[in-house]
Enzyme design. Structure first.
Site, PDB file in Angstrom:
ATOM      1  N   TYR A  28     -14.765  -1.441   0.582  1.00  0.00           N
ATOM      2  CA  TYR A  28     -15.649  -0.921   1.618  1.00  0.00           C
ATOM      3  C   TYR A  28     -16.968  -0.400   1.046  1.00  0.00           C
ATOM      4  O   TYR A  28     -17.696   0.328   1.707  1.00  0.00           O
ATOM      5  CB  TYR A  28     -14.957   0.180   2.426  1.00  0.00           C
ATOM      6  CG  TYR A  28     -13.852  -0.319   3.330  1.00  0.00           C
ATOM      7  CD1 TYR A  28     -13.654  -1.677   3.542  1.00  0.00           C
ATOM      8  CD2 TYR A  28     -13.004   0.568   3.980  1.00  0.00           C
ATOM      9  CE1 TYR A  28     -12.645  -2.136   4.367  1.00  0.00           C
ATOM     10  CE2 TYR A  28     -11.987   0.119   4.811  1.00  0.00           C
ATOM     11  CZ  TYR A  28     -11.810  -1.232   5.009  1.00  0.00           C
ATOM     12  OH  TYR A  28     -10.808  -1.686   5.830  1.00  0.00           O
TER      13      TYR A  28
ATOM     14  N   LYS B  18      -2.592  -2.045  -6.611  1.00  0.00           N
ATOM     15  CA  LYS B  18      -2.207  -3.439  -6.792  1.00  0.00           C
ATOM     16  C   LYS B  18      -2.718  -3.862  -8.176  1.00  0.00           C
ATOM     17  O   LYS B  18      -3.443  -4.853  -8.335  1.00  0.00           O
ATOM     18  CB  LYS B  18      -2.818  -4.273  -5.663  1.00  0.00           C
ATOM     19  CG  LYS B  18      -2.295  -5.681  -5.534  1.00  0.00           C
ATOM     20  CD  LYS B  18      -0.892  -5.775  -4.970  1.00  0.00           C
ATOM     21  CE  LYS B  18      -0.442  -7.241  -4.997  1.00  0.00           C
ATOM     22  NZ  LYS B  18       0.983  -7.426  -4.713  1.00  0.00           N
TER      23      LYS B  18
ATOM     24  N   ASP C 201       1.957  -3.803  -1.409  1.00  0.00           N
ATOM     25  CA  ASP C 201       2.772  -4.680  -0.557  1.00  0.00           C
ATOM     26  C   ASP C 201       4.204  -4.161  -0.446  1.00  0.00           C
ATOM     27  O   ASP C 201       4.769  -4.075   0.641  1.00  0.00           O
ATOM     28  CB  ASP C 201       2.732  -6.124  -1.067  1.00  0.00           C
ATOM     29  CG  ASP C 201       2.929  -6.237  -2.569  1.00  0.00           C
ATOM     30  OD1 ASP C 201       2.853  -5.206  -3.273  1.00  0.00           O
ATOM     31  OD2 ASP C 201       3.173  -7.355  -3.059  1.00  0.00           O
TER      32      ASP C 201
ATOM     33  N   ASP D 176      -6.423   2.472   4.773  1.00  0.00           N
ATOM     34  CA  ASP D 176      -6.799   2.138   6.143  1.00  0.00           C
ATOM     35  C   ASP D 176      -5.628   1.442   6.837  1.00  0.00           C
ATOM     36  O   ASP D 176      -5.196   1.818   7.925  1.00  0.00           O
ATOM     37  CB  ASP D 176      -8.032   1.218   6.085  1.00  0.00           C
ATOM     38  CG  ASP D 176      -8.738   1.104   7.427  1.00  0.00           C
ATOM     39  OD1 ASP D 176      -8.355   1.821   8.364  1.00  0.00           O
ATOM     40  OD2 ASP D 176      -9.664   0.284   7.529  1.00  0.00           O
TER      41      ASP D 176
ATOM     42  N   ASP E 199      -2.384   3.248   9.446  1.00  0.00           N
ATOM     43  CA  ASP E 199      -2.126   2.767  10.809  1.00  0.00           C
ATOM     44  C   ASP E 199      -0.669   2.337  10.961  1.00  0.00           C
ATOM     45  O   ASP E 199      -0.057   2.545  12.007  1.00  0.00           O
ATOM     46  CB  ASP E 199      -3.046   1.581  11.154  1.00  0.00           C
ATOM     47  CG  ASP E 199      -4.286   2.029  11.923  1.00  0.00           C
ATOM     48  OD1 ASP E 199      -4.709   3.187  11.736  1.00  0.00           O
ATOM     49  OD2 ASP E 199      -4.822   1.222  12.703  1.00  0.00           O
TER      50      ASP E 199
END
Ligand code: ATP
Ligand code: MG
Length: 325
Positions: free
Chosen positions: A119, A166, A198, A222, A226
């Site tokens: 981002y 990751k 993951d 992010d 959620d």
């Protein structure tokens, strides 16, 4: 005395902000509230949804409460987060009493890096048909979010700190993030575990109750926060904090909810719990706990708003919380 900027914004932001202010006025602490204008109605009038005077208000206040933004959210909330110098996004996901949750045992908090990663906004057109994106990870920003996350965990007596990454694929960028995580954990003398993003997504669905504080890079935070919101019954009840060095902004996770705006039926829980996070941030720990307990008791015993199957108005719910305080 602390000054709090209040920016209701659009839609139900206008209805839930007064609820948070009522609650803050009911507790044992004195604040000066200064209201700032932002939103579509301001854009219609002034050609910008976030006038300079509102930015200044947020910049100068000790903390800001923000309601909600609709279609112009990107032009309102992103600059406001910038005004408070936000580097951390803190999102608790907790199953509340009396609320249908996929995973009622969930009680965890995401501490998400808020400035870098994918981002950072560095995208390029190589050709009309090929685009690239640069993922930025710095030692400085990594240290900042990790120190904040471990500090948060310590202050909240967290039983487990998880660092998501990751690094098996993004060896240099997340490699650096994990390297700094190891240093910071050693400095704090705290145990932590590392989780591949993951695998973490799967574990969060299968055994969310095992997690406590999860520190993540930007994009992963992010997405995963959620996911966790889904586990506890949707976005409507969850608060969040955007924390900077000496300023912070608190806002519900939900948006402006145009489908129910103007009816006086919005659930103010997320907004009031955001105010509770603000209290804690400013050092009013006891009052923050009181507000949280009053909200949880009201959710459990009623009255409830329509989204939770009740028929209480925003005001009636707020009054019940204030009565408990
Ligand atoms: P926006 O573009 O501003 O995000 P949206 O249409 O995506 O608006 P959200 O605010 O994200 O709406 O809410 C999604 C759904 O959840 C809507 O149906 C809305 O009515 C409901 N909802 C969100 N917040 C609340 C709340 N505080 N009380 C009751 N219902 C809510
Ligand atoms: Mg939305």
């Amino acid at each position: 005395m602390h000054t709090i900027a209040t920016i209701p914004g659009d839609g139900i932001g206008q209805e839930v902000m007064p609820a948070a202010i009522d609650v803050l006025e009911a507790i044992d602490a004195e604040f000066e509230f200064v209201e700032g204008e932002a939103g579509e109605h301001v854009n219609d009038r002034e050609g910008t949804p976030l006038p300079e005077r509102t930015r200044e208000l947020a910049r100068d206040a000790d903390a800001t409460l923000f309601g909600a933004a609709g279609d112009l959210a990107a032009d309102i909330i992103l600059p406001l987060r910038g005004e408070v110098g936000s580097f951390a996004n803190v999102r608790p996901a907790r199953a509340y009493p009396g609320v249908d949750a996929v995973a009622p045992e969930t009680d965890l908090t995401f501490v998400r890096e808020n400035t870098q990663g994918v981002y950072a906004g560095i995208e390029a057109d190589v050709t009309a048909d090929t685009k690239t994106l640069t993922r930025v990870v710095t030692r400085e920003a990594s240290r900042k979010i990790l120190e904040y996350g471990f500090e948060y965990a310590r202050e909240h007596d967290a039983e487990r700190v998880t660092v998501a990454h990751k690094a098996n694929v993004m060896r240099k960028t997340d490699g650096l993030f994990v390297e700094v995580a190891e240093e910071v954990a050693a400095e704090y003398g705290m145990a932590y575990d590392e989780a591949l993003i993951d695998a973490l997504a799967m574990h969060l669905v299968a055994r969310p109750e095992e997690y406590d504080v999860i520190i993540t890079p930007n994009l992963a935070g992010d997405v995963l926060s959620d996911l966790a919101a889904g586990l506890v019954g949707g976005l409507g009840l969850l608060p969040s904090a955007n924390v900077g060095d000496d300023n912070a902004l608190f806002e519900p996770v939900h948006g402006s909810a145009p489908d129910i705006a103007g009816q006086g039926i919005a659930n103010p829980t997320a907004m009031i719990l955001s105010a509770s996070m603000l209290l804690e941030h400013l050092g009013y720990d006891e009052q923050a706990d009181d507000v949280e307990s009053a909200v949880l008791d009201t959710l459990e015993e009623g009255p409830r708003t329509a989204d939770l199957g009740g028929d209480a108005s925003t005001e009636a719910f707020t009054e019940a919380v204030v009565d408990r305080l």
